[in-house]
Enzyme design. Structure first.
Site, mmCIF file in Angstrom:
data_model
loop_
_atom_site.group_PDB
_atom_site.id
_atom_site.type_symbol
_atom_site.label_atom_id
_atom_site.label_comp_id
_atom_site.label_asym_id
_atom_site.label_seq_id
_atom_site.Cartn_x
_atom_site.Cartn_y
_atom_site.Cartn_z
ATOM 1 N N GLY C 15 0.466 -1.414 -0.105
ATOM 2 C CA GLY C 15 0.188 -0.492 -0.116
ATOM 3 C C GLY C 15 0.559 0.920 -0.327
ATOM 4 O O GLY C 15 1.961 1.063 -0.064
ATOM 5 N N TYR C 16 0.430 2.909 -0.087
ATOM 6 C CA TYR C 16 1.009 3.695 0.195
ATOM 7 C C TYR C 16 1.416 4.153 1.161
ATOM 8 O O TYR C 16 2.468 4.369 1.844
ATOM 9 C CB TYR C 16 -0.196 4.485 -0.430
ATOM 10 C CG TYR C 16 -0.598 4.672 -2.041
ATOM 11 C CD1 TYR C 16 0.341 4.103 -2.294
ATOM 12 C CD2 TYR C 16 -1.506 4.816 -2.205
ATOM 13 C CE1 TYR C 16 -0.183 4.151 -4.774
ATOM 14 C CE2 TYR C 16 -1.923 5.140 -3.474
ATOM 15 C CZ TYR C 16 -1.065 4.640 -4.650
ATOM 16 O OH TYR C 16 -1.998 4.328 -6.058
ATOM 17 N N ALA C 17 0.712 3.549 2.649
ATOM 18 C CA ALA C 17 2.074 4.063 3.611
ATOM 19 C C ALA C 17 2.642 2.740 3.977
ATOM 20 O O ALA C 17 3.755 3.652 3.795
ATOM 21 C CB ALA C 17 0.417 3.818 4.998
ATOM 22 N N CYS C 151 -3.390 11.449 9.157
ATOM 23 C CA CYS C 151 -3.322 12.142 8.421
ATOM 24 C C CYS C 151 -4.189 13.569 8.680
ATOM 25 O O CYS C 151 -3.449 14.912 8.887
ATOM 26 C CB CYS C 151 -2.471 11.924 6.841
ATOM 27 S SG CYS C 151 -4.036 11.581 6.667
ATOM 28 N N ASN C 315 0.269 13.998 3.252
ATOM 29 C CA ASN C 315 -0.197 12.824 3.993
ATOM 30 C C ASN C 315 0.608 11.873 4.246
ATOM 31 O O ASN C 315 0.757 11.165 5.024
ATOM 32 C CB ASN C 315 -1.647 12.869 3.603
ATOM 33 C CG ASN C 315 -1.040 12.353 2.048
ATOM 34 O OD1 ASN C 315 -1.083 13.161 1.307
ATOM 35 N ND2 ASN C 315 -1.976 10.986 1.979
#
Lengths: 348, 348, 348, 348
Positions: C15-17, C151, C315
């Site tokens: 994922g992005y995180a 965020c 974020n």
């Protein structure tokens, strides 16, 4: 010409091509949309899928199986779907317009080579007129089967047609590079269309082997090597195509102007854009969203005989639904510009 | 190699090239920026013009007339400004790096033809090394005059170099189309850069006659007709270049792979990007903002012998300030990647 | 403090995180990433999913079931996944960092109200430190359970904290409006994230009922009515939050300055941005992509006592992976800025 | 109603407001544009400045000093220009439409407070009708002086009007946050509008003190504290406004629906957008480019009595030129929707 409106049914109206046709048809003086199908959204208002139509129409999607009769049936289905069920649609209306690639190619062997399988209805290919008004206007008059030209193909064809028709290009490789908006890939979400992956992307998606090469070669006069590359841009709509071709020694801008004017001088939706001043000197799809214009420009490299042709269109209008409307206007003897009056925005 | 830092002065630090050099130099282990000039912003903190540097540095702009000595002087001036005042800058530092086009071309006649006036210091042209580390690494070692390569030229050169070095391209017209971000036009506002006119634009700004053609022809091996076209995109940074070239019958992807690997196998900032799966299969400038990478890809059209080469860079880093830093690293015998460690963002 | 690196395992790294944590950890002087899990991409190189890491790491994804031991385990799982399996992860490492919302709220009843189900491990909630370095620095020293702040919550908290800590806000409704990039919704494609539907959109996605309200109310001093609204923007990264609050009669800009400086004067990643000149006068997420800064600004309406607080963050960095790294740095006694040196780009 | 067209002159036609009015007027069945002025572009074709009009009109700009008579004179001048020269324009036409702020405020003292100088023609203020069709339809019938409402003011007014007219809002602070496209700042280039500085920006440009506050307070019923904040977004057109207001205990969505329907039920350009499914659930300016719609939505926070009102418009159409046309339609007794038929695009 009667003032009574023709009824029209759109098959596959939840995609972008069908939705754009719907938008244009709702504003057309001679058309009345009576049916729109969508398997996925049957029962829902069309404005749920196409929110620009909120408050504008009460139409709801139905399933294709519930398709009734209409004067005109517009097929906005995925490629290779329309041809397999063409008899079913022919039973519903006298005039059929196909927005897919199914009936564009005349030669079933070329179709097989390009699309990787046998054409489902090769015996019918001869009945269809290629829906490019600038090249096929006479054949479109009274036509009842219209196979609308592909969007990238249209941008390539309209840029090259005058010079090839007049037979002036040198027999060298012609290279066309298309910068294409994300709507050209359709309305279905995918990993590749996920906004964070796509928003800032310049993505070469078809460096070689673009299927529209065959269409362009079929429609354009003469034999010549044509090479297409397609690149996705962060725009949603629009195609900007640059074509690199080669003219004889001694040719200048003026000669290209003359050729374009001779061939396109009376065309209602072709504009030659080549300004000596201002900030918008060449065709730019930014200015064409929602319009049926094809803007054409060019520039010569006198030292090498290279000419760079440029064309800009809205892929969903002049590249799909708009030239479908324009073709229908011609087929029915209506004003060719009916329903296509939007001028585009500035700024946009 | 001493651990003492080299002092560096940036002349013309309010533009985008100078600002990017400043950003990179501030994070460089062997560099200490002691002076930055700007005529327009003299007296102001550099972070007022480059707000990414807020809280990071207390440097203020001074006028060029107040330039003191430094180990390295970096010139980030408009084209044709550095050469006219080169003696002035040579008096300030032992090593001079020029980010403009002034000292890239070896032949003053070519310079005159391309830039439209006589070179102000033709006798000095021979002293400068073309700042492209992949082609000129050996000459860069110990160099004291570095003329950094142009951004579009770099994207074209790095894509073509392996195939031309190995002498395998057919002697046919090579066409390179560059999609360029708006930062390449510099930091000065104009009607053409006004956001509403530019944000959604795909604007052909140099269909023929791009000045970097001469640079690319000078640096690339062999004689061949090279044709450049440049198009502005809605991105701020980045260049994506597609190059259309022609290989002999029988060539396949594997042969191009081999050529690229042979020439670039040990390069720290060249990556071959050609993935069989995933959504990022070819070079994309989206992934390179802020990095010094040049991503290269290619695709063959086996039927025609056409090969489409693709290169992506950040025009301000690998296209300007980054390869200046890389060149300085080589010149001083430092780790070639020093100060260039940013990997880029995903998503971006 | 040893110079030996700590090994780190990232659970849910596709994922992005997780990807952003991976990027930062790869450049961290005291961390060595040894494992990254992804159920969907197990067996594939991490660079296939995170193409910015091409050529940078040879790590491959494994399944979480194959997770081995590491000094630090980072959980980048969907909300409500980590807590259910927390014992499994605690068996793998001494230090656990959770990027989800699972361990942020102290009160299981609040958790149930906000997330709609009972907390899976309420007895453990007391072990976790809320991973906001500016508010919880002392608790983070030596911490082994870090629940990273949300965020949007971070952007609200950091804007309001000084004025609430000093007790100067009037007891009136506080309204916070967050403009959020598309990456905040994660890496999974959906109809709503399809590029043509999203690219030009300004979409209110959470006008009321945002879950981060509870986090912000837990962490901020005092009792006050706090109202959050969240709007998607065409950016990929970044949050710009404006907070409307109310100060006593007679307050001026200077008083707000003083409060911010008093509370944040020594913070390495907080910058007060309030310029009287130039074009970048207030916080703007454009300048923060990839950085760990939180830029804060404000403006007073002297006539009404209204103060508009502004905060901007990336974020995925200061809003997720960056403050996780910052928290780890504090927990281990490392330089608080280690691995977080990227300054951001201009232009960007 | 005669079928003869009214002649119309546009003063200041090179800006975005004038250009948009020109586009709409060219497609209007009862208007004939006979003159367009521009000091800077006098002598040039209007299509050089507004390239969407290429091939559509042969009009050229003239200087204002050469202005002849027309049935309707539209003033698209910078604020504080029209009022100083109003006698000059009144001598040219019977009907005057002003797109600037000069004649919107009724009270010259308020004008002085807001615009910082005395009104040049205070004795005329009483002659003008505020050009907001939804609030002032009756006064607009037969009107000869129309002062078109400001764009941000329109988005605030239309969102709040029903609840204030019905007197149901609690007497608490109302906060309106407008997300505004770059075209709202006009057609003149500046450092702040330079594409690389602006393209990815979220820029708070008016956190307090927005001039449209006075307009909104004048037009909206009742006395209440109204607070505006304005933020620039990367869009070119469009405003999305969220308004935070407070309703009595026990209010629900249904009550807000009822209020909106009661007041706006018959409005041709107001749509209530609040969908329970699909991806476009609330107003979004993306869907309104080029249209005269104002889309309104809302959401209740039952726990706190907070209601979030949302409005979206195209700032240049419903925010400027479109409601000018709508007002003219009403003034002349024409179909209120004449010339305003564009539905907007999807995707866009």
């Amino acid at each position: 010409m009667s003032h009574e409106k023709k009824t029209i049914a759109i098959v596959g109206g939840s995609g972008y091509a069908g939705g754009e046709f719907l938008r244009l048809a709702l504003g057309h003086p001679h058309l009345e949309v009576t049916q729109v199908t969508s398997e996925r959204s049957a029962g829902l208002p069309v404005s749920l899928v196409h929110p620009n139509l909120r408050g504008v129409t009460n139409l709801k999607f139905r399933k294709a199986a519930e398709l009734g009769e209409a004067d005109i049936v517009v097929l906005a289905l995925p490629h290779n779907s329309a041809a397999k069920r063409i008899a079913e649609f022919e039973a519903r209306g006298r005039v059929i317009v196909d927005l897919s690639a199914d009936f564009r190619l005349k030669d079933p062997e070329v179709y097989r080579a390009v699309y990787g399988e046998a054409h489902p209805a090769p015996e019918k290919l001869g009945e269809w007129v290629y829906g490019n008004p600038e090249l096929r206007r006479e054949e479109l008059r009274g036509a009842t089967r219209i196979a609308c030209a592909g969007c990238f193909a249209t941008s390539v064809i309209l840029a090259l047609y005058p010079l090839l028709k007049l037979g002036v290009l040198l027999p060298k490789d012609i290279v066309a590079t298309g910068l294409v908006g994300s709507s050209a890939a359709g309305a279905s979400a995918s990993d590749a269309s996920h906004h964070p992956e796509r928003a800032g992307s310049l993505r070469v998606y078809k460096p070689v082997g673009h299927r529209h090469t065959a269409e362009a070669q079929q429609e354009l006069p003469g034999h010549f090597p044509l090479h297409l590359s397609a690149i996705s841009t962060p725009r949603v709509r629009g195609i900007l195509t640059t074509v690199q071709a080669w003219v004889p020694d001694g040719w200048s801008d003026k000669d290209v102007w003359t050729a374009y004017r001779e061939v396109y001088g009376a065309e209602p939706f072709i504009r030659i854009v080549k300004a000596a001043r201002g900030i918008h000197r060449y065709p730019d799809p930014m200015l064409l969203d929602g319009t049926n214009f094809c803007d054409l420009g060019f520039e010569m490299d006198m030292d090498t005989g290279r000419v760079v042709l440029m064309s800009a269109i809205d892929n969903l209008v002049k590249g799909t639904a708009g030239h479908a409307i324009q073709s229908l206007n011609i087929a029915h003897g209506w004003d060719e510009t009916a329903g296509l009056g939007f001028l585009g925005l500035h700024p946009a």
